[in-house]
Scaffold this motif. Sequence first.
Motif: not given
Length: 185
Positions: A126-139
């Motif tokens: 996804s190009s949605d910046p929040n997708a990166k935020r969510t993935a990093l938070k989960s990691y």
Amino acid sequence: MKSFIWFLNEERKVRVFDFDDTLVKKTKSKVVVRHKKTGETRELSSGEFASFKPEDDHELDFSGFAHVGDAEPLNPADKIARRTSRKKKEVVILTARPPEAETNIRKYLKKRGIKGKKLTVLAVGSSDPNAKRTALKSYIERKSKKPVSHVEFMDDHQANVEAVGSLKKEMPHIKFRLRVVKPHK
């Protein structure tokens, strides 16, 4: 004030890199934008897509991003990632590319000397910046055996850096170093 070298050597630090236009340039991957009503299509590079504002009647096809192509490394991110990997420290690639791209990204990184058990590829699709935020938070939350104390994040897109930066409020026990890399032509 602590030096950048100290920051690179911190034991519980995670170094996170965007892939396109941060770690590599000139991949031949394109986003295909199709207008649902007219059927008209156009192709956008990752750099062009970063500033593209999709509309409701646009359909986006990221399948071309499953392949890395003839990517060229970009410094300083490539140099930092290689040095970090050689020291057997954690390297995370956080990319908007689809999950199918993970294998090809790993092959490319291995050729560059970025490899090992401490390499993680998070392809959010996804190009949605929040997708990166969510993935990093989960990691970060999954790292309970050896909690993360520092995150260094590099991305070429300001909105992605801001989204990841919003984790500072949710995770005040972690020090974040956020860097917007300049676009390369």
